[in-house]
Motif scaffolding. Structure first.
Motif, PDB file in Angstrom:
ATOM      1  N   HIS A 299       1.633  -1.705  -0.050  1.00  0.00           N
ATOM      2  CA  HIS A 299      -0.507  -0.138  -0.341  1.00  0.00           C
ATOM      3  C   HIS A 299       0.791   1.528   0.084  1.00  0.00           C
ATOM      4  N   ARG A 300       0.417   1.878  -1.079  1.00  0.00           N
ATOM      5  CA  ARG A 300       1.185   3.510  -1.243  1.00  0.00           C
ATOM      6  C   ARG A 300       2.601   3.072  -1.279  1.00  0.00           C
ATOM      7  N   ASP A 301       2.994   1.740  -2.344  1.00  0.00           N
ATOM      8  CA  ASP A 301       4.560   1.882  -3.076  1.00  0.00           C
ATOM      9  C   ASP A 301       4.627   3.484  -3.849  1.00  0.00           C
ATOM     10  N   PRO A 302       5.355   3.878  -2.841  1.00  0.00           N
ATOM     11  CA  PRO A 302       6.215   5.469  -3.621  1.00  0.00           C
ATOM     12  C   PRO A 302       6.118   5.312  -5.294  1.00  0.00           C
ATOM     13  N   HIS A 303       6.885   4.403  -5.998  1.00  0.00           N
ATOM     14  CA  HIS A 303       6.733   4.633  -7.256  1.00  0.00           C
ATOM     15  C   HIS A 303       5.800   4.707  -8.388  1.00  0.00           C
TER      16      HIS A 303
ATOM     17  N   GLY B 171      -3.577  -4.046 -13.328  1.00  0.00           N
ATOM     18  CA  GLY B 171      -5.073  -3.840 -12.641  1.00  0.00           C
ATOM     19  C   GLY B 171      -4.953  -4.233 -11.220  1.00  0.00           C
ATOM     20  N   PHE B 172      -4.135  -5.423 -10.835  1.00  0.00           N
ATOM     21  CA  PHE B 172      -3.605  -5.585  -9.276  1.00  0.00           C
ATOM     22  C   PHE B 172      -2.888  -4.357  -8.970  1.00  0.00           C
ATOM     23  N   SER B 173      -2.251  -3.968  -9.491  1.00  0.00           N
ATOM     24  CA  SER B 173      -1.000  -3.194  -8.961  1.00  0.00           C
ATOM     25  C   SER B 173      -1.901  -1.678  -8.122  1.00  0.00           C
ATOM     26  N   VAL B 174      -2.741  -1.514  -9.481  1.00  0.00           N
ATOM     27  CA  VAL B 174      -3.538  -0.298  -8.326  1.00  0.00           C
ATOM     28  C   VAL B 174      -4.381  -0.938  -7.094  1.00  0.00           C
ATOM     29  N   HIS B 175      -4.714  -1.999  -7.087  1.00  0.00           N
ATOM     30  CA  HIS B 175      -5.632  -2.398  -6.396  1.00  0.00           C
ATOM     31  C   HIS B 175      -4.809  -1.975  -5.250  1.00  0.00           C
TER      32      HIS B 175
ATOM     33  N   GLY C  11      -4.904   0.035  -1.343  1.00  0.00           N
ATOM     34  CA  GLY C  11      -4.947  -0.912  -0.715  1.00  0.00           C
ATOM     35  C   GLY C  11      -6.502  -1.371  -0.327  1.00  0.00           C
ATOM     36  N   ILE C  12      -7.020  -2.058  -1.431  1.00  0.00           N
ATOM     37  CA  ILE C  12      -8.346  -2.517  -1.774  1.00  0.00           C
ATOM     38  C   ILE C  12      -7.703  -3.410  -0.970  1.00  0.00           C
TER      39      ILE C  12
ATOM     40  N   GLY D 266      -3.800  -8.011  -1.076  1.00  0.00           N
ATOM     41  CA  GLY D 266      -2.034  -8.128  -0.882  1.00  0.00           C
ATOM     42  C   GLY D 266      -1.375  -7.801  -1.242  1.00  0.00           C
ATOM     43  N   ARG D 267      -0.069  -7.804  -1.857  1.00  0.00           N
ATOM     44  CA  ARG D 267       1.204  -7.889  -1.967  1.00  0.00           C
ATOM     45  C   ARG D 267       1.254  -9.778  -2.236  1.00  0.00           C
ATOM     46  N   GLY D 268       0.875 -10.448  -1.670  1.00  0.00           N
ATOM     47  CA  GLY D 268       1.074 -12.188  -1.079  1.00  0.00           C
ATOM     48  C   GLY D 268      -0.115 -12.270  -2.462  1.00  0.00           C
TER      49      GLY D 268
END
Length: 215
Positions: free
Chosen positions: A101-105, A169-173, A177-178, A182-184
């Motif tokens: 969540h909130r990954d700066p890149h 699409g997943f990366s936006v989520h 922080g939907i 999560g990343r995993g």
């Protein structure tokens, strides 16, 4: 002239400014990024920053290009490194997907995308160049996996486009922080999708001829 004033008139290296942008986005988000605040961070006036970067849009795009150059070096290293094509595909996906969540890149990417509606042709071309680099590398990796019998024969250009659209699409989520993305969880979904779409049918061997990557 006092020495502090002389230091303020000397522009820091461009990379220092771009690194400060990323650090600010990571710490305080885009709402915390102002030209005045950034100027204080790098000991420049906001007017000097605008002299070098012209607009905040240009500053954000240059920061994204700088960050992408660093990621590009990582991507090329993993794609040319050891391991099977599938192992390197998993590594490519892991590099693509945000850290959380909130990954700066990715936060920066989303802002640049949002601002691109009013961007000029040059800015759009520079954004497209970033996208094209990821696409070309994925196409080449898929072609290598097909030639080696690890992946089923697919149109590499279309498969790469679909894989990246799903990752986008997943990366936006992940970035916003939907819940439930999560990343995993996203990496598990992407591995399952790769299995479903790229695993060769039972008994299939390596193709007799090379597969030419689609453009």
């Amino acid at each position: 002239m006092p020495s502090s004033q002389r230091r303020r008139n000397i522009a820091p290296p461009r990379e220092d400014v771009l690194a400060a942008v990323m650090a600010t986005v990571a710490e305080r988000g885009l709402d915390g990024l102002t030209m005045a605040g950034l100027g204080r961070e790098v000991r420049m006036s906001s007017g000097h920053l605008l002299y070098y970067f012209r607009t905040k849009d240009e500053l954000l795009l240059q920061t994204l290009e700088w960050s992408e150059a660093r990621l590009g070096a990582e991507r090329r290293a993993l794609l040319t490194g050891p391991g099977t094509a599938r192992e390197r595909l998993d590594a490519y996906i892991a590099l693509y997907v945000p850290d959380g969540h909130r990954d700066p890149h990715w936060t920066l990417w989303l802002e640049v995308w949002n601002r691109s509606q009013g961007a000029d042709d040059d800015a759009r071309a520079r954004q497209a160049a970033i996208e094209d680099a990821w696409h070309r590398d994925l196409v080449e990796l898929l072609a290598e996996g097909i030639a080696g019998g690890e992946f089923r024969a697919v149109d590499t250009g279309r498969a790469a486009t679909r894989l990246r659209a799903l990752m986008d699409g997943f990366s936006v989520h992940v970035t916003v922080g939907i819940p439930g993305t999560g990343r995993g969880q996203v990496l598990d979904q992407m591995r399952a999708y790769a299995d479903e779409t790229l695993t060769p049918p039972p008994g299939a061997g390596a193709p007799a001829t090379d597969i030419t990557p689609a453009s």
